[in-house]
Write a protein that holds these residues in place. Structure first.
Motif, PDB file in Angstrom:
ATOM      1  N   ARG A 100       0.838  -1.206   0.000  1.00  0.00           N
ATOM      2  CA  ARG A 100       0.000   0.000   0.000  1.00  0.00           C
ATOM      3  C   ARG A 100       0.872   1.255   0.000  1.00  0.00           C
ATOM      4  O   ARG A 100       2.006   1.213   0.477  1.00  0.00           O
ATOM      5  N   ALA A 123       1.022   6.992   2.243  1.00  0.00           N
ATOM      6  CA  ALA A 123      -0.066   7.823   2.776  1.00  0.00           C
ATOM      7  C   ALA A 123      -1.163   6.957   3.386  1.00  0.00           C
ATOM      8  O   ALA A 123      -1.704   7.283   4.449  1.00  0.00           O
ATOM      9  N   GLU A 124      -1.477   5.848   2.741  1.00  0.00           N
ATOM     10  CA  GLU A 124      -2.504   4.942   3.273  1.00  0.00           C
ATOM     11  C   GLU A 124      -2.009   4.263   4.548  1.00  0.00           C
ATOM     12  O   GLU A 124      -2.752   4.113   5.520  1.00  0.00           O
ATOM     13  N   LEU A 165       0.117   5.474   6.679  1.00  0.00           N
ATOM     14  CA  LEU A 165       0.064   6.485   7.738  1.00  0.00           C
ATOM     15  C   LEU A 165      -1.365   6.739   8.213  1.00  0.00           C
ATOM     16  O   LEU A 165      -1.593   6.945   9.414  1.00  0.00           O
ATOM     17  N   ALA A 166      -2.323   6.695   7.310  1.00  0.00           N
ATOM     18  CA  ALA A 166      -3.725   6.900   7.686  1.00  0.00           C
ATOM     19  C   ALA A 166      -4.203   5.770   8.605  1.00  0.00           C
ATOM     20  O   ALA A 166      -4.867   6.029   9.618  1.00  0.00           O
ATOM     21  N   VAL A 167      -3.865   4.537   8.267  1.00  0.00           N
ATOM     22  CA  VAL A 167      -4.257   3.398   9.096  1.00  0.00           C
ATOM     23  C   VAL A 167      -3.590   3.496  10.466  1.00  0.00           C
ATOM     24  O   VAL A 167      -4.229   3.278  11.503  1.00  0.00           O
ATOM     25  N   GLY A 209      -2.596   6.181  11.932  1.00  0.00           N
ATOM     26  CA  GLY A 209      -3.232   7.293  12.635  1.00  0.00           C
ATOM     27  C   GLY A 209      -4.513   6.875  13.323  1.00  0.00           C
ATOM     28  O   GLY A 209      -4.823   7.335  14.429  1.00  0.00           O
ATOM     29  N   ASP A 210      -5.263   5.962  12.700  1.00  0.00           N
ATOM     30  CA  ASP A 210      -6.479   5.434  13.317  1.00  0.00           C
ATOM     31  C   ASP A 210      -6.143   4.537  14.509  1.00  0.00           C
ATOM     32  O   ASP A 210      -6.852   4.526  15.506  1.00  0.00           O
ATOM     33  N   GLY A 259       4.495  10.628  11.287  1.00  0.00           N
ATOM     34  CA  GLY A 259       5.121  10.807   9.982  1.00  0.00           C
ATOM     35  C   GLY A 259       6.621  10.582   9.946  1.00  0.00           C
ATOM     36  O   GLY A 259       7.111   9.696   9.251  1.00  0.00           O
TER      37      GLY A 259
END
Length: 83
Positions: free
Chosen positions: A42, A45-46, A48-50, A52-53, A61
């Motif tokens: 992946r 950015a994806e 990091l988004a996961v 972050g959740d 970052g």
């Protein structure tokens, strides 16, 4: 993506997250294990988004980037585009 000769595992006996490869083992903390498990091709950015959740309020970052670069330097991670 992890290289072919490296894999994540949970060691039940030692109760440790591990990245196992022919030359050795890296013991991972919870965030490190989460990062390695998401190294499946992946985009960053994806990933990091996961993360972050999973770890709300954490500023991930730079730390994630540094961790990934260290895995690349050790020959344990490659760019998914190269596959």
């Amino acid at each position: 993506m992890l290289v072919v000769h490296a894999r994540y595992r949970w060691d039940k006996l030692r109760r440790q997250h591990q990245l196992v490869f022919p030359e050795g083992i890296l013991v991972l903390n919870e965030p490190g294990a989460a990062i390695v498990q998401l190294c499946d091709g992946r985009p960053l950015a994806e990933l990091l988004a996961v993360l972050g959740d999973r770890f709300p309020g954490a500023n991930l970052g730079a730390d994630v980037q540094t961790f990934l670069e260290r895995l690349v330097q050790k020959g344990l991670l490659r760019d998914a585009v190269d596959s």
